[in-house]
Structure formats: C-alpha cells, structure tokens
Write a protein that holds these residues in place. Sequence first.
Motif, PDB file in Angstrom:
ATOM      1  N   SER A   1      -4.992   9.100  -7.203  1.00 26.01           N
ATOM      2  CA  SER A   1      -5.220   7.880  -7.973  1.00 26.01           C
ATOM      3  C   SER A   1      -4.057   6.915  -7.770  1.00 26.01           C
ATOM      4  O   SER A   1      -2.912   7.325  -7.570  1.00 26.01           O
ATOM      5  CB  SER A   1      -5.400   8.188  -9.459  1.00 26.01           C
ATOM      6  OG  SER A   1      -4.225   8.757  -9.999  1.00 26.01           O
TER       7      SER A   1
ATOM      8  N   VAL B   1      -8.804  -1.741  -1.442  1.00 23.08           N
ATOM      9  CA  VAL B   1      -8.393  -0.450  -0.900  1.00 23.08           C
ATOM     10  C   VAL B   1      -9.212  -0.221   0.360  1.00 23.08           C
ATOM     11  O   VAL B   1     -10.440  -0.099   0.294  1.00 23.08           O
ATOM     12  CB  VAL B   1      -8.613   0.689  -1.909  1.00 23.08           C
ATOM     13  CG1 VAL B   1      -8.286   2.029  -1.270  1.00 23.08           C
ATOM     14  CG2 VAL B   1      -7.767   0.465  -3.147  1.00 23.08           C
TER      15      VAL B   1
ATOM     16  N   GLU C   1     -12.786  -1.781   0.659  1.00 24.88           N
ATOM     17  CA  GLU C   1     -13.482  -1.891  -0.627  1.00 24.88           C
ATOM     18  C   GLU C   1     -12.702  -2.771  -1.595  1.00 24.88           C
ATOM     19  O   GLU C   1     -11.536  -2.500  -1.902  1.00 24.88           O
ATOM     20  CB  GLU C   1     -13.656  -0.489  -1.232  1.00 24.88           C
ATOM     21  CG  GLU C   1     -14.351  -0.465  -2.572  1.00 24.88           C
ATOM     22  CD  GLU C   1     -15.838  -0.202  -2.445  1.00 24.88           C
ATOM     23  OE1 GLU C   1     -16.468   0.138  -3.465  1.00 24.88           O
ATOM     24  OE2 GLU C   1     -16.378  -0.324  -1.336  1.00 24.88           O
TER      25      GLU C   1
ATOM     26  N   VAL D   1     -11.737  -3.598  -5.099  1.00 25.26           N
ATOM     27  CA  VAL D   1     -11.775  -2.800  -6.329  1.00 25.26           C
ATOM     28  C   VAL D   1     -11.518  -3.630  -7.583  1.00 25.26           C
ATOM     29  O   VAL D   1     -11.858  -3.205  -8.688  1.00 25.26           O
ATOM     30  CB  VAL D   1     -10.772  -1.625  -6.270  1.00 25.26           C
ATOM     31  CG1 VAL D   1     -11.161  -0.639  -5.177  1.00 25.26           C
ATOM     32  CG2 VAL D   1      -9.348  -2.118  -6.059  1.00 25.26           C
TER      33      VAL D   1
ATOM     34  N   VAL E   1      -7.066   3.249 -10.114  1.00 27.24           N
ATOM     35  CA  VAL E   1      -8.138   3.413  -9.139  1.00 27.24           C
ATOM     36  C   VAL E   1      -8.127   4.850  -8.648  1.00 27.24           C
ATOM     37  O   VAL E   1      -7.133   5.321  -8.088  1.00 27.24           O
ATOM     38  CB  VAL E   1      -7.951   2.449  -7.943  1.00 27.24           C
ATOM     39  CG1 VAL E   1      -9.180   2.499  -7.040  1.00 27.24           C
ATOM     40  CG2 VAL E   1      -7.703   1.027  -8.425  1.00 27.24           C
TER      41      VAL E   1
ATOM     42  N   LEU F   1      -9.334   7.570  -6.022  1.00 26.42           N
ATOM     43  CA  LEU F   1      -9.573   7.351  -4.596  1.00 26.42           C
ATOM     44  C   LEU F   1      -9.837   8.654  -3.863  1.00 26.42           C
ATOM     45  O   LEU F   1      -9.452   9.730  -4.317  1.00 26.42           O
ATOM     46  CB  LEU F   1      -8.329   6.713  -3.959  1.00 26.42           C
ATOM     47  CG  LEU F   1      -7.920   5.332  -4.445  1.00 26.42           C
ATOM     48  CD1 LEU F   1      -6.501   5.053  -4.008  1.00 26.42           C
ATOM     49  CD2 LEU F   1      -8.862   4.301  -3.872  1.00 26.42           C
TER      50      LEU F   1
ATOM     51  N   PHE G   1      -7.449   7.589   1.983  1.00 28.76           N
ATOM     52  CA  PHE G   1      -7.355   6.135   2.072  1.00 28.76           C
ATOM     53  C   PHE G   1      -6.108   5.756   2.877  1.00 28.76           C
ATOM     54  O   PHE G   1      -5.150   6.510   3.001  1.00 28.76           O
ATOM     55  CB  PHE G   1      -7.340   5.508   0.672  1.00 28.76           C
ATOM     56  CG  PHE G   1      -5.981   5.343   0.055  1.00 28.76           C
ATOM     57  CD1 PHE G   1      -5.297   4.146   0.152  1.00 28.76           C
ATOM     58  CD2 PHE G   1      -5.367   6.390  -0.625  1.00 28.76           C
ATOM     59  CE1 PHE G   1      -4.043   3.992  -0.397  1.00 28.76           C
ATOM     60  CE2 PHE G   1      -4.121   6.240  -1.189  1.00 28.76           C
ATOM     61  CZ  PHE G   1      -3.447   5.029  -1.075  1.00 28.76           C
TER      62      PHE G   1
ATOM     63  N   SER H   1     -17.666  -4.406  -9.691  1.00 28.83           N
ATOM     64  CA  SER H   1     -16.773  -3.240  -9.585  1.00 28.83           C
ATOM     65  C   SER H   1     -16.904  -2.337 -10.810  1.00 28.83           C
ATOM     66  O   SER H   1     -16.891  -1.111 -10.689  1.00 28.83           O
ATOM     67  CB  SER H   1     -15.323  -3.704  -9.424  1.00 28.83           C
ATOM     68  OG  SER H   1     -15.142  -4.414  -8.231  1.00 28.83           O
TER      69      SER H   1
ATOM     70  N   SER I   1     -18.306   1.488 -10.740  1.00 26.27           N
ATOM     71  CA  SER I   1     -17.463   2.571 -11.230  1.00 26.27           C
ATOM     72  C   SER I   1     -18.178   3.372 -12.316  1.00 26.27           C
ATOM     73  O   SER I   1     -18.186   4.611 -12.288  1.00 26.27           O
ATOM     74  CB  SER I   1     -16.147   1.992 -11.760  1.00 26.27           C
ATOM     75  OG  SER I   1     -15.323   3.004 -12.269  1.00 26.27           O
TER      76      SER I   1
ATOM     77  N   HIS J   1     -19.032   5.618  -1.109  1.00 29.35           N
ATOM     78  CA  HIS J   1     -17.706   5.568  -1.729  1.00 29.35           C
ATOM     79  C   HIS J   1     -17.748   6.172  -3.136  1.00 29.35           C
ATOM     80  O   HIS J   1     -17.206   5.610  -4.084  1.00 29.35           O
ATOM     81  CB  HIS J   1     -17.206   4.126  -1.802  1.00 29.35           C
ATOM     82  CG  HIS J   1     -17.120   3.439  -0.478  1.00 29.35           C
ATOM     83  ND1 HIS J   1     -18.213   2.889   0.151  1.00 29.35           N
ATOM     84  CD2 HIS J   1     -16.063   3.230   0.356  1.00 29.35           C
ATOM     85  CE1 HIS J   1     -17.836   2.359   1.312  1.00 29.35           C
ATOM     86  NE2 HIS J   1     -16.541   2.551   1.450  1.00 29.35           N
TER      87      HIS J   1
ATOM     88  N   VAL K   1     -14.490   6.397  -5.221  1.00 25.68           N
ATOM     89  CA  VAL K   1     -13.742   5.201  -5.618  1.00 25.68           C
ATOM     90  C   VAL K   1     -14.238   4.720  -6.974  1.00 25.68           C
ATOM     91  O   VAL K   1     -15.340   4.181  -7.091  1.00 25.68           O
ATOM     92  CB  VAL K   1     -13.877   4.078  -4.574  1.00 25.68           C
ATOM     93  CG1 VAL K   1     -13.075   2.857  -4.998  1.00 25.68           C
ATOM     94  CG2 VAL K   1     -13.419   4.563  -3.207  1.00 25.68           C
TER      95      VAL K   1
END
Length: 813
Positions: A6, A34, A37, A39, A59, A61, A65, A662, A666, A709, A712
């Motif tokens: 993270s 990121v 993407e 975010v 975030v 991840l 990444f 976003s 999420s 993703h 993410v």
Amino acid sequence: MAKSSSLNVRVVEGRALPAKDVSGSSDPYCIVKVDDEVVARTATVWRSLSPFWGEEYTVHLPLDFHQLAFYVLDEDTVGHDDVIGKVSLSRDAIAADPRGIDSWINLSRVDPDAEVQGEICLAVQMLEDALGRCLRCHVLQARDLAPRDISGTSDPFARVFWGSQSVETSTIKKTRFPRWDEVLELRAAPGAPSPLRVELWDWDMVGKNDFLGMVEFPPQVLQQKPPNGWFRLRPFPRAEEDSGGSLGALRLKVRLTEDRVLPSRYYRPLSELLATAVLGPAEEDAASPLAVLEELTSGDCRQDLATRLVKLFLGQGLAGPFLDYLTRREVARTTDPNTLFRSNSLASKSMEQFMKLVGMPYLHEVLQPVISRVFEEKKYMELDPCKMELGRTRRISFKGAPSEEHVREASLGLLTGYLGAIVDAIVGSAGRCPAVMRLAFKHLHQRVEERFPQTEHEDVKYLAISGFLFLRFFAPAILTPKLFDLRDQHADPQTSRSLLLLAKAVQSIGNLGQQLGQGKEVWMAPLHPFLLRSVSRVRDFLDRLVDVDEEEEAGGPARALVPRSATVREGYLLKRKEEPGGLAPRFAFKKRYFWLSADALSYAKSPEWQTRSSIPASHIRAVERVDEGAFQLPHVMQVVTQDGAGALHTTYLQCKNVNELSQWLSALRKASAPNPDKLAACHPGAFRSARWTCCLRAERSAAGCSRTHAAVTLGDWRDPLDPDAETQMVYRQLLLGRDQLRRKFLENSSVDTTPEAGTVKGSGSLEGACPDALARQKAAAARLLEVLADLDRAHEEFQQQEEGTVAPGPLGP
C-alpha cells in the motif's frame, strides 16, 4: 498467508507555480497516477500560485507496480486544461527509505516521448544456419498503449533493430491493443554481438510519427534466455531534465508499506499481550507492547500507528478499554490541567483517529446541511476591518457604498445564523452519536474528574471532551469540508474565508469561552455574546453525551465499522441500456440511483422508487475503466458479472468526474474481493458495430485484451477491519524498540531511565521502583521479547518456503 502493498500519499501543497491564466494566476489541481491507472484527483484551488491541498490517499496496490506520478494542471472553463508539470517517483526511490519521502520536489516538464505506457508480447529465437546467425522476432501483440490521436486511440506499428538492420511490422489503425502476429527475421552483421531493440510508434499521415515506447535486450540475454512473454514498454534513455524550479514545486509525503501477513494463529500471542495491557494497570506499565510503542513513535508515524491500533482493538471489541488505558497514562503524568491532551501524544492521536473511524456518519448527519448551505448561498461575511472589501458587498446594501459598520452588522447576522444552525445541530445530536464514542467520552470524563477533583478545575472534564469533539473533529471539518468528505471540491476563496470564521467560532465554543478577548483577533468581539450564550448549551450537551449505560464490556463483541447490509456508497450514475438499439452512444445512458452494500449493487429510477433491480456482489468478476473512445464519453466503468450458466454480462456506468469514478471502482472491487474466478483480463472498450472498439476483434466472446486491476483500491474509513494486518504492523514497530527494551529491563535495570536522563521519554525511572513492580516489568519485557522472536522465526520459515518454491531446478514430488 498474504502479501500486502500500500502507498500512503499526501499531496500537501505547491509553490511558485507559473501563471497560466490571463489574470496572472492559475487554478491548479493534481492528478495522481500509479503506472497507467489514475487513482485520484485533488480538488482545484482557484486563483492561486501557491495552492494548499492537504489531501491524503491510501492506495492498495499489486506488488509489481513500477511508478507513481503527480501531474499538476491548470483547470480551464473553456478548452483543454493546461499541463504545468509533473513529479515522477519510481518504486525503488519510494522504497529506499522505510520512512518514505517527505520533501519539496521540483516539477519537471511533461515530455510526450517519455509518457509511455503498456506492454508488448514477444517471442525471440536465436538460430544458426549455413548463412550464419539469425534472429527471429515474433511480434505478437501489445496492450494498453498510450493514446496519441485525438480519437483516443493510436495507429501502432513495431520497428525491430538488431545491429545495423531494422525491419517493421504492418500498421494497425485505431487501436491501443494491436495484434500483429508477425515473424520478423534479421541476419547477424560481422562484429561484436548486438542488442535487440523493439520500438513502437504511432503512424501519422501528416507530420512525424509519435513514439509509444521501447524494449531492449542485451546480447547475453539473447544468447542465454531469449525473451518470451510480456514486457513493459519504457521511454528512450535520457538524463532527467531538471526545470530548476521554473515550473514550481510540490510538497509530497509518500510512504510505501509492503509486508507479509501470516495466518491468524501466529499473531494470537501478541494480540493477547496487547489485550492484557489495556485491561491492566496503566500507570506502572513500562514494558507492555503499548508502553514501548508510545515511547518509540512520533509525528506521522504516531498517527499511522494510532489508526492501526484503533482498528485492531475495534476488531477485538476492546476499543473502549484501549482508549481508557491511554487516557489513564496521559492523565497520570499531567500536572497542569491546561496542558491535558494538548500535545500529539499517542492518546490524543488515538482518540482523534477513533472519532474519524466510527464517527464519520454522525459528523455528516450533523454538519452536512449547514455546510451545503454555506457553499450554495455564497454570502459575503467578514468581521476583520483589515480584510473587508467594501466593493464586493454592494449586494448587501443598495443605499450607496456600504460602510464598515454596515458590512459588520450584515456579516454578524449571517454568521450568527449559520452558527445557530451548527450549534442547534450539535447540541441536539447526543442521542445520534455512536454509542461506542459516547462510552469513550464517559470514561474520559471520569478519569479527568478523578485526577482533578478540585472546584477550580470544574471545567477540565468538559474541556477534555470538547477539546476532541469540537477542536479536533467539528472545527476541522467545518474549515476543510473536502478532507472529511462533506464536499467534492475545496471552497473558493470567499467561501473558504466564511468557513474559517465559522470554524474559529466553533473552536471558541469548544474552549467554553475561556480564551475570548485574550488573543489578537479583537474584531471577533461582536460574536462574543452569542458564543457565551452557546457555552451553557454545550455543557448541557456534554452532560447528556456521557450519560450512557455501560453497553460494552471489556472483551465484548467485535464491531464492524460498517455492517454488511449497510450502504457503503450511493448516488446517481448514468447506466447504459442493455440493448440500446440504434441510439447514439451518449443517449443510450439513462440516469439511475445506485446503492452499494457488501451484498449487492442495487439501482432504481430515484432514491424514493420502491422497485429496485439488483446485481449480487458475489456475481461480480471484474470492475474496470472503459476507454473514452468506446462511447465518446468520459468517466465510464464496466461491471462484468457471471450468471449461473457461466455466461458473462457487462453493465456500463458513467460517473460525473474522475474522483467519483475512482471511488466507485474502489468500492465495487472491495465488495467483490472475496469472489472466486475473477477475470485476469477484460476489454476496456465496448462491442459495437460487430467488433470490440479496443482490440478490433470481431468475436464478442474474444478473451479480454487488457489486464484487470482488482488489487488497486483506495483506503477508506469504511474498509473492513483486518486484525491480522494491523497486528503485523504493530509487530514491525515493536521490532524497532526491541534492543532498547532488552537493555532497559534485562541487561541493566539499574540505569536511570527518567526523561531527564534522555534515554526513554516518559517511561519513568526504574530506580526506587517497588521490587514487585520491577519484577513484573522484567517478566513482561521477557515475554514480549519471546513473542517477537517467535514471529521472527515464523516469517523466516515462510520466506524460506517461498524461496524454495521459486528456486530454479526440478521440483521434488
């Protein structure tokens, strides 16, 4: 066992940005990316070259990444936004210091040739025949290439270099996901072995071609292990261009956390030690995990630790005893009641984070109506004569230019109107405050009253509670509503000034009027009568707030921050019709109101509509962005579901802006996280005109052309509690103090460890301590060191197992 990664990112502020508007200013905002993407997007700060954002994101991840980038843009009402500059941080640069990055970083220019993204799939063979060495490069496909054309796509072709030779593939029009499947052969030239370089370009009919990225392999790799698979595209190697500060700078705080979370049974001994500590005597505690953590941490690290500890004890049903433990320690070492909880101690930070974790719905219910009025009505309010702009107040008076007195009277009326609504909402909310918060305040009230029972300290028990609730919760939320999710955007300068005046007034009320007239802001005096009248109402409110039964016993049931059936996100979205027929893409989307819980995504025509359609969260297999070119619409996402027969169905939804997109992505990814059989790839386009708009394939059932993703996501106060992850973080923090703990209690317990001696802050001296207490502390220290050693061994064993599974060579049976 799971691995977690993270990023904690805080976009603090900017300075010395260049002016992009004719007014000599800019309207800057930041985009956080990121890899490929987006975010997050900060709010726009209007008319400022030194903007303050103060926005923080966590975030979550995937472990692989590569890069974190911050783009600063100037928002324009007409036309495209102007790019000011960027800051790019590699994963290695962020991970180099466990404490992370906290500094000013100059913005650099955005070079189109360096803005590459995506991957290419190659299969290379080195052959030998009668004519000599031959390199055979099978260029299969590429994915997620940068869009270089105005249509949001590219016209890519590949160019392969080996030695002095080069050869090109065909050009595939209007796609970011080309499939060439072409085999290119090159013959070796005399001389030393040469590297292989594959470049991707966007073909343009007019002007020069645009660079899309490259990969390069040295000769030894070609000989020993010829490339075969997907490879990340990179920009041309070049020295980093430093603008010398001419584009301004960003102040950023970035910290990467990567860790291995073991199965729950390994953390049980440490969890039991933590639980034992909060239920035991706090005053003489010097060797428990909590006492060690309190001595070790400071600053941002302490705030992060406080959040983790609050989540951990909420998960165990021990949040109340934990906060009471810290309160007892804080109160015991405080001699002057005026300094109680005024520092950023672990007790203060833990209570602050606790209120944010469990009290956000309560905060929204209390403040949302008034904050919305302030933003929508945009009234001019000012009491400071040095800041009054009489020319802007003509809307208040139509009898010529108003005087300072007229402006002051009008502003006073407006301020008291808004403040009256705020105070009414707060003092009437005791019954709506979460029970766990009320119980924590009750314990706080009792401990402070026991410590300062004197009549002259009658107000201290009220100030202890109001210092948290008003000064650290209500007032900051009024001052910066965006940071507490009360608004989507920061306030414009005029509204921001109004919010500042309201926040100052609420702070004065939270201080029970004790500091009125003592500061430099004498111009606040017209508000004093209203503030003093509100103080008695606040005292009555605090009495009612702590008048609560002991509903939670130590070790009681664990609390989820949000029940499974609760709505974690809701709002209007535009939903594409299942069979839009001949409608133009933008007219095929209809407005619907959506609710998301851990169980389902539901929607209806309006919030009041009784009939709802529903998509079970357990059916979701992917949640991804959709290319803007698919429907000629921005901020579109897709929810891919699977029915009982195994068929896949896609629902397309459009959001208002990139932040809303976003947040929905999420939330939906978290709701579907436990689902099996999630898709590893999907189509970022749409199937229209008998082909996919992304990869141009004609089969509707064609496999996805872009990676998903699912890993993410954005950290949020609604996130489920994860006691194992929180305990792992506590273990890492305790390792930092292991040697200090060993020296203090087990090697030389006679050394002076008072704060004055400078070895351990706030721990108290061991000299002269009761022998029984000293023996208990030594035993506790020995037990803690033993538990840490056991966790060390467990991590080493899992690491060895991982290395064994990936080691080269044949695997055993």
